[in-house]
Every structure is written in structure tokens, then in C-alpha cells.
Design a protein around this motif. Structure first.
Motif, PDB file in Angstrom:
ATOM      1  N   GLY A  42       0.810  -1.217   0.000  1.00  0.00           N
ATOM      2  CA  GLY A  42       0.000   0.000   0.000  1.00  0.00           C
ATOM      3  C   GLY A  42       0.841   1.264   0.000  1.00  0.00           C
ATOM      4  O   GLY A  42       0.415   2.305  -0.481  1.00  0.00           O
ATOM      5  N   GLN A  43       2.067   1.170   0.544  1.00  0.00           N
ATOM      6  CA  GLN A  43       2.935   2.341   0.594  1.00  0.00           C
ATOM      7  C   GLN A  43       3.316   2.787  -0.814  1.00  0.00           C
ATOM      8  O   GLN A  43       3.302   3.967  -1.130  1.00  0.00           O
TER       9      GLN A  43
ATOM     10  N   ALA B  51       2.270   6.179  -2.839  1.00  0.00           N
ATOM     11  CA  ALA B  51       3.295   7.032  -3.452  1.00  0.00           C
ATOM     12  C   ALA B  51       2.945   7.309  -4.914  1.00  0.00           C
ATOM     13  O   ALA B  51       2.994   8.455  -5.369  1.00  0.00           O
TER      14      ALA B  51
ATOM     15  N   HIS C  14      11.928   7.719  -1.795  1.00  0.00           N
ATOM     16  CA  HIS C  14      11.408   8.565  -0.718  1.00  0.00           C
ATOM     17  C   HIS C  14      10.493   7.827   0.251  1.00  0.00           C
ATOM     18  O   HIS C  14      10.305   8.267   1.378  1.00  0.00           O
ATOM     19  N   ILE C  15       9.881   6.741  -0.191  1.00  0.00           N
ATOM     20  CA  ILE C  15       8.883   6.081   0.651  1.00  0.00           C
ATOM     21  C   ILE C  15       9.334   4.682   1.096  1.00  0.00           C
ATOM     22  O   ILE C  15       9.318   4.363   2.275  1.00  0.00           O
TER      23      ILE C  15
ATOM     24  N   PRO D 141      13.399   4.527   2.939  1.00  0.00           N
ATOM     25  CA  PRO D 141      13.544   5.047   4.302  1.00  0.00           C
ATOM     26  C   PRO D 141      12.934   4.120   5.353  1.00  0.00           C
ATOM     27  O   PRO D 141      13.415   4.047   6.479  1.00  0.00           O
ATOM     28  N   GLN D 142      11.872   3.412   4.971  1.00  0.00           N
ATOM     29  CA  GLN D 142      11.254   2.481   5.917  1.00  0.00           C
ATOM     30  C   GLN D 142      12.013   1.161   5.949  1.00  0.00           C
ATOM     31  O   GLN D 142      12.240   0.581   7.012  1.00  0.00           O
TER      32      GLN D 142
ATOM     33  N   ARG E 128      15.230   1.198   7.959  1.00  0.00           N
ATOM     34  CA  ARG E 128      15.022   1.095   9.412  1.00  0.00           C
ATOM     35  C   ARG E 128      14.777  -0.354   9.806  1.00  0.00           C
ATOM     36  O   ARG E 128      15.300  -0.855  10.795  1.00  0.00           O
TER      37      ARG E 128
ATOM     38  N   VAL F 112      10.683   5.071  14.493  1.00  0.00           N
ATOM     39  CA  VAL F 112       9.553   5.962  14.228  1.00  0.00           C
ATOM     40  C   VAL F 112       8.643   5.969  15.445  1.00  0.00           C
ATOM     41  O   VAL F 112       8.212   4.910  15.890  1.00  0.00           O
ATOM     42  N   PRO F 113       8.350   7.155  16.001  1.00  0.00           N
ATOM     43  CA  PRO F 113       7.519   7.213  17.203  1.00  0.00           C
ATOM     44  C   PRO F 113       6.189   6.477  17.019  1.00  0.00           C
ATOM     45  O   PRO F 113       5.537   6.639  15.999  1.00  0.00           O
TER      46      PRO F 113
ATOM     47  N   LEU G 230       5.577   3.419  16.439  1.00  0.00           N
ATOM     48  CA  LEU G 230       5.561   2.189  15.644  1.00  0.00           C
ATOM     49  C   LEU G 230       5.932   0.954  16.452  1.00  0.00           C
ATOM     50  O   LEU G 230       5.404  -0.114  16.231  1.00  0.00           O
TER      51      LEU G 230
END
Lengths: 226, 260
Positions: free
Chosen positions: A117-118, A122, A135-136, A139-140, A143, A216-217, A219
């Protein structure tokens, strides 16, 4: 005990020289591995079908054969067909290519763990596929990959030890020389083990810190019940 | 000939050998609000995702302001940024703040300077009533708040039409209300909207036209008053009676918390 400390004080400067080489090898291998593994993982997930067999072949070869065999092929084998490397170069290339294969799979797992879905979202706001990845997704994924990647780092510190078999002056190599010069295998190898332990502990701590800092706060909220 | 904002001609979409959308044609006028209803698996969402080319239609044509966007060689990224999409599962960018979610399209796609983008993003967040939450991350929001951020993100691109893919299906009734309020406000402001939804109350209140889909085809369409009170098709009647008798509360109560 005092004897051991006296020996340690004598041996440490030499061993630390080797430790520097070990660290250089680890860092070099990880950087080369990253440079191979990350693009390779993107090809695996987003690349054209045609290229998949090439990727798979690379992964199969480097993950399916012993690292030591790979090192010997590069250092002793390739010169026979006219490609020869210095000891250090052979060590960097072998460790790097090997790490690239493992890192590819770590990255692939992380990329696929970011939900489809990300990318849809996008593209939905007009991003190109490349922009969506850059960009989407990445970065995830980067992490998510940190815990697996820590494994690779820890493993690599220790894998580098095999390069003493082609006489690269790493920690292991220095230890071998010291122990046969002084007839002190037990003292020497206990010292060596301690040095590896400190290295690994220190590096894991750093990575753990990075992971915490980049979290990520909300998560990883988990639960606080027992 | 009146100029329609969006024209869909004989659109078909199949996945492999399975036809999902079959020969669908309709026009969308500027500022029109269309609600697409129908049972699960009748191709409503697929149709919607074909409209902004997230799915490539198997055949048929789509025109956006008289430009055929299904023609070969059309820049699809350019098309998509003109059509805002809101997803059932929100699909917020988890690693970005609320503000970042709304601003990233403006900076990376439209090339706006970061300062301007953030200012505009804050405006869009004000529109959906979430300006106070700009610094939070998606994981720290309720479902309704997430969906409102999703709407703000789509609005930020200045779309000509907004597509909503079951925007409230993942929300409980209490949170559904706050999203529908935002959507009703948008409709009142004159936004062109195509909404796939099971919110019959909302369809009745806000839609200019209701399209009932069955087996990938348009079974019936018309103004909500007529569709809900005098459906022409037997199948539409059947569907509506199941929806309203089985689910009376949702069909009548949910959409109107802000209405007298």
C-alpha cells in the motif's frame, strides 16, 4: 595471573596492530557488500524478470559455498587465468562479494516487509516508481533492516579471521605469530578472543543506539503488560 | 456538448482470464459527487483504481478534460497527481510526520520549496481539522484521524477529482462520522468526487448520482432519490433491501451526525 597480565602488556601492541587490520577488513567488506547488496535487492524486488536468474546465480554461488573456498579461488585460483590480487585486495573482494549476497537478502526481506500500500500511495500522489522507492520504501526498509544487518556486522568481524590463511596481517595472523614465537597459545588466543568480544560488543551497542535513534515514534509501541 | 471532467468509455479490466470490470461507461461533470455502490467483489475498487491508472485498463478509454489518459505515451505520473486517491487502509507514509505526509508530494513531485510546501500542508490539515496534530506520526493517530490525513495528502496536490476507495470501511461507526463530515464539506466546496462506499446514508445525503455495480457492469445509475426509492432494476432493489434491513442503523444513522 600476574604472568598473564605481563604477557598481555607485551603482546597487546602487536595484537592491536592486527586489530586495526581486522577492523579495516570488516568495514571494507561491509561497504562493498552494501554497494552490491542494496542495488541487488532492488533488482530482486523491482527489476525485470530477465535479470532474476543472474541475481539468483550470484546469491547461490556466494551463499552456497564456504567463504574459505571463495577466498582461495580468488587468491590462488584466479592468478592462473591471469587475474591476480594482492593479499589485502583478495581479502576485501572475497569478503565484500560474500557479504553482498547476504546483505541482498536482508534488504530484500526488509523491502518486502514494507506494505504494498505504501508504493500504491506514493504512485497515487504522482510519484514515479523510482521516487516511490527512494522517498517512501527505502527510508522504511532501511530502518527495518537494522537488526538483521547487525547480525551481518557481527558475523563479518569474526569471518575476517579466515584471511590469516592467505597471510593477511590481521588480528588472527598476529596471534599465530606471537603464540609460536613465545610458545603461549593459551594466553594469546584468550587475549584474541577477548579482543573480538570487545569489538563485537562495542559495535552492537552502536547499532542498537542507531536503531533507537531512528525508530519511528509509535511504531514499536508494543505493550507494557506482563 | 457539455464538457465533462472525466469520461469513461467502454472500460474493461481483467486479471488474467478473469474479467473484473466489463464495458463500463459514464461521464463525470465538474463538481459532481458520484457514489458507487454494490456487493463486494463486483469490481468497484478495481474500476476506481483504473481511473487514475493504478491499474492499467485492459481496453476502453478514459478522458480527463478531453485528454485521453489511456493513450500510449501519456505520462501516467502526471495524470495521477491530478487525481487524488484516498485508500481504504489509509496507506499513510509511516516514517513521516502528519505534516511530512501531506508535504512530501508537494516537494518531491511538484518541486515546491520545503517552506512553502509545509505552509500549504498546514492549510490542508486545517481543512480536515488536524492542524494541531501536524507533528505526530501515523502510528500515534486514530483511524479517523489517519483517514483525514490521507484526504489532506491527496488535496495537497490540488487534484481535479478525488477518488475515495471505501474510505470508511476500516473505521468503527464513531470514527466514520468524522471522515464523512470532511467529505461532505469537500462536496459542498464543489470538489468533484467519485466514492466507492457502503455508506448508504452518505450516498443519499451527499451524492448527485449513485451508480450501482453488479458483476463488473453498471446495473443502474441515477440520482440517489430515485435509486433508493424507485430502483428500476430488480437486482438493485434486492441489494438495497439487504443493506437496509440487515444494517438499518448504519444505512440511516451514520452519515448525519452533523446534520440537523
Amino acid at each position: 595471573m600476574t604472568e598473564f597480565f605481563a604477557y598481555a602488556v607485551m603482546a597487546l601492541p602487536e595484537l592491536l596492530q592486527g586489530t586495526v587490520v581486522t577492523l579495516k577488513l570488516t568495514a571494507g567488506a561491509l561497504v562493498i557488500g552494501l554497494a552490491i547488496g542494496l542495488p541487488l535487492s532492488l533488482l530482486r524486488v523491482y527489476g525485470p524478470k530477465l535479470i532474476q536468474p543472474v541475481c539468483s546465480a550470484y546469491l547461490t554461488v556466494f551463499r552456497g559455498t564456504p567463504l574459505l573456498v571463495q577466498l582461495f579461488v580468488v587468491y590462488y585460483g584466479l592468478p592462473e587465468i591471469g587475474v591476480s590480487f594482492s593479499r589485502m585486495a583478495a581479502a576485501f573482494i572475497t569478503l565484500g562479494c560474500n557479504s553482498g549476497a547476504y546483505q541482498c537478502e536482508y534488504f530484500r526481506g526488509a523491502i518486502q516487509a514494507v506494505s504494498g500500500g505504501q508504493m500504491q500511495a506514493a504512485r497515487g500522489i504522482g510519484m514515479s516508481r523510482f521516487q516511490g522507492i527512494r522517498h517512501i520504501i527505502l527510508p522504511q526498509a532501511l530502518r527495518l533492516v537494522i537488526p538483521a544487518w547487525s547480525n551481518e556486522l557481527i558475523a563479518m568481524v569474526k569471518y575476517t579471521a579466515i584471511v590469516f590463511l592467505i597471510a593477511v596481517p590481521d588480528l588472527m595472523n598476529k596471534a599465530k605469530i606471537l603464540s609460536s614465537q613465545n610458545f603461549t597459545p593459551i594466553q594469546t588466543y584468550i587475549l584474541v578472543a577477548l579482543i573480538y568480544l570487545v569489538l563485537v560488543g562495542f559495535l552492537s551497542l552502536i547499532l542498537h543506539g542507531i536503531q533507537k535513534k531512528l525508530a519511528v515514534p509509535g511504531l514499536d509501541a508494543g505493550m507494557d503488560g506482563r | 456538448m457539455t464538457r465533462s471532467l472525466l469520461r469513461i468509455e467502454n472500460l474493461c479490466k481483467s486479471f488474467g482470464a478473469t474479467p473484473v470490470v466489463t464495458d463500463v461507461s459514464f461521464d463525470v461533470n465538474p463538481s459532481e459527487v458520484i457514489v458507487i455502490i454494490g456487493s463486494s467483489g463486483t469490481g468497484k475498487s478495481t474500476l476506481l483504481q483504473c481511473l487514475n491508472l493504478l491499474h492499467t485498463p485492459t481496453s476502453g478509454k478514459i478522458f480527463l478534460e478531453d485528454q485521453e489518459i489511456t493513450a500510449p505515451g501519456v505520462n501516467q505520473d502526471l495524470v495521477r497527481r491530478q487525481m487524488g486517491m484516498v485508500f481504504q487502509e489509509f496507506n499513510l507514509f509511516n516514517h513521516l510526520t502528519v505534516l511530512g505526509n501531506v508535504a512530501i508530494g508537494m516537494t518531491k513531485v511538484l518541486g515546491m520549496p520545503a517552506k512553502n510546501a509545509e505552509k500549504k500542508a498546514l492549510n490542508e490539515l486545517t481543512r480536515v481539522g488536524l492542524a494541531d496534530h501536524w507533528h505526530k506520526y501515523p502510528a500515534q493517530l486514530s483511524g479517523g484521524q489517519k483517514q483525514r490525513v490521507g484526504i489532506a495528502r491527496a488535496l495537497g496536490m490540488g487534484p481535479k477529482v478525488m477518488l475515495f476507495d471505501e474510505p470508511t470501511s476500516a473505521l468503527d461507526p464513531e470514527l466514520t462520522g468524522e471522515v464523512l463530515v470532511v467529505m461532505q464539506k469537500l462536496a459542498a466546496e464543489g470538489m468533484t468526487m467519485i466514492i466507492v462506499s457502503h455508506e448508504m446514508g452518505f450516498a443519499r445525503d451527499a451524492a448527485d448520482r449513485v451508480i450501482f455495480m453488479e458483476n463488473g457492469r453498471i446495473e443502474e445509475q441515477g440520482p440517489p432519490d430515485r435509486i433508493f426509492t424507485h430502483p428500476a432494476s430488480e437486482r438493485t432493489r434486492e441489494f438495497l433491501s439487504i443493506i437496509t434491513t440487515g444494517n438499518t442503523d448504519q444505512a440511516t444513522g451514520k452519515a448525519s451526525p452533523d446534520r440537523p
